[in-house]
Design an enzyme around this catalytic site. Structure first.
Site, PDB file in Angstrom:
ATOM      1  N   HIS A 258       0.850  -1.193   0.000  1.00 24.06           N
ATOM      2  CA  HIS A 258       0.000   0.000   0.000  1.00 24.06           C
ATOM      3  C   HIS A 258       0.883   1.239   0.000  1.00 24.06           C
ATOM      4  O   HIS A 258       1.940   1.241   0.630  1.00 24.06           O
ATOM      5  CB  HIS A 258      -0.898   0.009   1.243  1.00 24.06           C
ATOM      6  CG  HIS A 258      -2.038   0.978   1.156  1.00 24.06           C
ATOM      7  ND1 HIS A 258      -1.903   2.303   1.477  1.00 24.06           N
ATOM      8  CD2 HIS A 258      -3.335   0.808   0.768  1.00 24.06           C
ATOM      9  CE1 HIS A 258      -3.072   2.910   1.301  1.00 24.06           C
ATOM     10  NE2 HIS A 258      -3.955   2.032   0.867  1.00 24.06           N
ATOM     11  N   GLU A 316      -7.895  -4.724   0.007  1.00 18.17           N
ATOM     12  CA  GLU A 316      -8.506  -5.460  -1.099  1.00 18.17           C
ATOM     13  C   GLU A 316      -8.559  -6.965  -0.859  1.00 18.17           C
ATOM     14  O   GLU A 316      -9.445  -7.649  -1.359  1.00 18.17           O
ATOM     15  CB  GLU A 316      -7.738  -5.197  -2.407  1.00 18.17           C
ATOM     16  CG  GLU A 316      -7.627  -3.756  -2.822  1.00 18.17           C
ATOM     17  CD  GLU A 316      -8.932  -3.162  -3.301  1.00 18.17           C
ATOM     18  OE1 GLU A 316      -9.997  -3.707  -2.979  1.00 18.17           O
ATOM     19  OE2 GLU A 316      -8.879  -2.131  -3.986  1.00 18.17           O
TER      20      GLU A 316
HETATM   21  N1  ACO Z   1       3.819  -7.907  -4.650  1.00 14.24           N
HETATM   22  C1  ACO Z   1       5.145  -7.974  -4.948  1.00 14.24           C
HETATM   23  N2  ACO Z   1       5.955  -6.921  -4.906  1.00 14.24           N
HETATM   24  C2  ACO Z   1       5.429  -5.741  -4.560  1.00 14.24           C
HETATM   25  C3  ACO Z   1       4.061  -5.606  -4.231  1.00 14.24           C
HETATM   26  C4  ACO Z   1       3.251  -6.752  -4.286  1.00 14.24           C
HETATM   27  N3  ACO Z   1       1.956  -6.696  -4.008  1.00 14.24           N
HETATM   28  N4  ACO Z   1       3.791  -4.309  -3.929  1.00 14.24           N
HETATM   29  C5  ACO Z   1       4.969  -3.655  -4.052  1.00 14.24           C
HETATM   30  N5  ACO Z   1       5.945  -4.524  -4.435  1.00 14.24           N
HETATM   31  C6  ACO Z   1       7.350  -4.222  -4.650  1.00 14.24           C
HETATM   32  C7  ACO Z   1       7.587  -3.581  -5.995  1.00 14.24           C
HETATM   33  O1  ACO Z   1       7.831  -4.552  -6.983  1.00 14.24           O
HETATM   34  C8  ACO Z   1       8.796  -2.748  -5.707  1.00 14.24           C
HETATM   35  O2  ACO Z   1       9.910  -3.605  -5.655  1.00 14.24           O
HETATM   36  P1  ACO Z   1      11.330  -3.161  -6.284  1.00 14.24           P
HETATM   37  O3  ACO Z   1      11.716  -1.913  -5.559  1.00 14.24           O
HETATM   38  O4  ACO Z   1      12.189  -4.327  -6.003  1.00 14.24           O
HETATM   39  O5  ACO Z   1      11.077  -2.912  -7.731  1.00 14.24           O
HETATM   40  C9  ACO Z   1       8.557  -2.262  -4.277  1.00 14.24           C
HETATM   41  O6  ACO Z   1       7.730  -3.253  -3.684  1.00 14.24           O
HETATM   42  C10 ACO Z   1       7.861  -0.898  -4.197  1.00 14.24           C
HETATM   43  O7  ACO Z   1       6.746  -0.893  -5.087  1.00 14.24           O
HETATM   44  P2  ACO Z   1       5.990   0.436  -5.542  1.00 14.24           P
HETATM   45  O8  ACO Z   1       5.094   0.101  -6.676  1.00 14.24           O
HETATM   46  O9  ACO Z   1       6.961   1.553  -5.710  1.00 14.24           O
HETATM   47  O10 ACO Z   1       5.170   0.764  -4.243  1.00 14.24           O
HETATM   48  P3  ACO Z   1       3.841   1.651  -4.171  1.00 14.24           P
HETATM   49  O11 ACO Z   1       3.764   2.155  -2.796  1.00 14.24           O
HETATM   50  O12 ACO Z   1       3.755   2.635  -5.265  1.00 14.24           O
HETATM   51  O13 ACO Z   1       2.748   0.521  -4.465  1.00 14.24           O
HETATM   52  C11 ACO Z   1       0.735  -0.641  -4.618  1.00 14.24           C
HETATM   53  C12 ACO Z   1       1.553   0.391  -3.822  1.00 14.24           C
HETATM   54  C13 ACO Z   1       0.434  -0.087  -6.010  1.00 14.24           C
HETATM   55  C14 ACO Z   1      -0.588  -0.891  -3.888  1.00 14.24           C
HETATM   56  C15 ACO Z   1       1.549  -1.953  -4.716  1.00 14.24           C
HETATM   57  O14 ACO Z   1       1.880  -2.421  -3.427  1.00 14.24           O
HETATM   58  C16 ACO Z   1       0.839  -3.024  -5.534  1.00 14.24           C
HETATM   59  O15 ACO Z   1       0.931  -3.038  -6.759  1.00 14.24           O
HETATM   60  N6  ACO Z   1       0.116  -3.978  -4.844  1.00 14.24           N
HETATM   61  C17 ACO Z   1      -0.596  -5.011  -5.549  1.00 14.24           C
HETATM   62  C18 ACO Z   1      -1.921  -4.489  -6.098  1.00 14.24           C
HETATM   63  C19 ACO Z   1      -2.936  -4.225  -4.989  1.00 14.24           C
HETATM   64  O16 ACO Z   1      -3.090  -4.982  -4.039  1.00 14.24           O
HETATM   65  N7  ACO Z   1      -3.656  -3.095  -5.143  1.00 14.24           N
HETATM   66  C20 ACO Z   1      -4.655  -2.648  -4.178  1.00 14.24           C
HETATM   67  C21 ACO Z   1      -4.077  -1.610  -3.255  1.00 14.24           C
HETATM   68  S1  ACO Z   1      -5.199  -1.116  -1.961  1.00 14.24           S
HETATM   69  C22 ACO Z   1      -6.178   0.082  -2.655  1.00 14.24           C
HETATM   70  O17 ACO Z   1      -5.892   0.615  -3.663  1.00 14.24           O
HETATM   71  C23 ACO Z   1      -7.518   0.423  -1.996  1.00 14.24           C
END
Ligand code: ACO
Length: 379
Positions: A258, A316
């Site tokens: 998140h 979620e």
């Molecule tokens: N699974 C695996 N790796 C992840 C996940 C995940 N769910 N979430 C983040 N990471 C990793 C990324 O690959 C990245 O790794 P790296 O630095 O080695 O490349 C690191 O963690 C940071 O990721 P960002 O995308 O920069 O983090 P951000 O804070 O922008 O992402 C997000 C938040 C978009 C929710 C992300 O965690 C994600 O894509 N989760 C999966 C989708 C999801 O569950 N969405 C619902 C969110 S809740 C809501 O919107 C109400």
């Protein structure tokens, strides 16, 4: 990029505080969500949705008389204007996604109303469930079901959707879900609503804009894929190999991570408990136990593959479980989110009207300058 004359840019407005609010507080470091003074854990599974909406709009919990009056006003507004129902029938023939149908139909909801913000607020809150349920049935070749004035908001939604009365535990599960997602700081759809109402526009316009913002996969989320993942795993003993393979391929685990929460999203726990109670009452804990096992494995694998990232369960993951347990198909998840969040959008509109200023940030121009006009024949 800046041209030297502009102030620093904050992409995505991340970290920018654009409003004061009495509605909700999100602390992502300690995993705290406060809704109008109540921790989400305190409010979520106790209040009815009507009580939560009243609390957000008027600042205090309603007493018995205020609640009866509020519910009665909502009930009288539940039925859709004939033009709205007609629109839904036309749209259903085009098989438009439910969020688009909701946006289009919501735009008709001030038909026959005065210009009062409060009347529009009540009509929107009362009618979004009627729209979603009617559209879903029309989309599947069924007749829309009239609202039942003897039922409360959540029970009435499920009845209009499924054609049968839900159990008490299902109603409680939905109330808890709606309360849990009702407000969450200055998220994108709430901000959109505040921008629109800040121009002295109307509440229907603000809510239509907010629905449009909520629809995007970066906001309304996709709890569907989280559920698909659990179903693909199928049994707890397959969780580790499945999730490890996904992470090895560089894929993301849906329902984890998140932008704001760096610990477990507090809404996940409230929804997990609500789901547990509902599945217990239904007598089958198989899916719930599988989901718990997948969560545990996912969190420890994420710590192994992404150390220091603090990737925890988000809202979620358990939304998917709870709404699936209520018998909702995945295409209904985001529209049902809107049915809860609308009370928050409206509360923000009221707050913006009372205390806010026109929201009008600036942009930094990074385009060309001093271009010379070329006549058409010379281009
Ligand atoms: N699974 C695996 N790796 C992840 C996940 C995940 N769910 N979430 C983040 N990471 C990793 C990324 O690959 C990245 O790794 P790296 O630095 O080695 O490349 C690191 O963690 C940071 O990721 P960002 O995308 O920069 O983090 P951000 O804070 O922008 O992402 C997000 C938040 C978009 C929710 C992300 O965690 C994600 O894509 N989760 C999966 C989708 C999801 O569950 N969405 C619902 C969110 S809740 C809501 O919107 C109400």
């Amino acid at each position: 990029m800046q041209n030297g004359t502009n102030p620093p840019i904050t992409p995505g407005l991340e970290g920018v505080v654009a409003a004061e609010t009495r509605l909700s507080s999100v602390n992502g470091q300690i995993g705290e969500l406060i809704i109008a003074g109540f921790a989400v854990e305190e409010l979520g599974n106790k209040a009815t949705f009507e009580e939560t909406a009243y609390l957000l709009w008027y600042g205090h919990l309603p007493d018995r008389h205020e609640l009866l009056d509020f519910k009665a006003r909502l009930v009288t507004l539940r039925t859709l204007p004939p033009a709205t129902l007609h629109l839904l029938k036309v749209v259903a023939t085009q098989k438009v996604p439910a969020m688009d149908a909701l946006r289009m139909a919501a735009g008709t909801l001030n038909l026959g109303l005065s210009n009062s913000h409060e009347e529009a607020a009540l009509a929107l809150t009362a009618r979004l469930p009627t729209i979603v349920a009617a559209y879903w049935r029309l989309l599947h070749g069924q007749e829309a079901i009239e609202p039942d004035p003897t039922l409360d908001h959540a029970a009435n939604y499920l009845t209009m959707l499924n054609g049968k009365r839900p159990s008490a535990s299902q109603v409680r599960g939905l109330e808890t879900y709606l309360n849990t997602v009702v407000d969450h700081g200055l998220n994108a759809s709430t901000f959109a609503a505040r921008v629109i109402i800040s121009t002295q526009s109307d509440v229907v316009s603000a809510v239509v804009g907010a629905i449009g913002a909520l629809k995007g996969p970066l906001h309304g989320g996709a709890p569907g894929p989280a559920l698909d993942m659990v179903f693909e795993i199928g049994s707890a003993d397959r969780a580790e190999s499945y999730l490890r393979a996904k992470l090895e391929r560089g894929e993301r685990l849906m329902g984890f991570g998140h932008r704001v929460y760096k610990v477990r999203d507090p809404r996940a726990e409230v929804l997990a408990q609500a789901a547990a109670q509902m599945f217990q009452a239904g007598g089958d804990m198989t899916l719930y136990e599988l989901v718990k096992a997948v969560e545990g494995t996912a969190v420890s694998l994420l710590a192994e593959y992404k150390p220091g990232r603090n990737l925890q369960t988000n809202v979620e993951f358990y939304t998917a479980l709870l709404l699936h347990g209520l018998g909702l198909e995945t295409d209904l998840f985001t529209p049902t989110f809107a049915i809860g969040r609308v009370a928050g959008w409206i509360a923000h509109c009221f707050e913006q009207v009372k205390y806010g200023r026109l929201i009008r940030p600036q942009s930094a121009y990074v385009g060309e300058r001093d271009r010379q006009w070329l006549p058409l024949q010379e281009r």
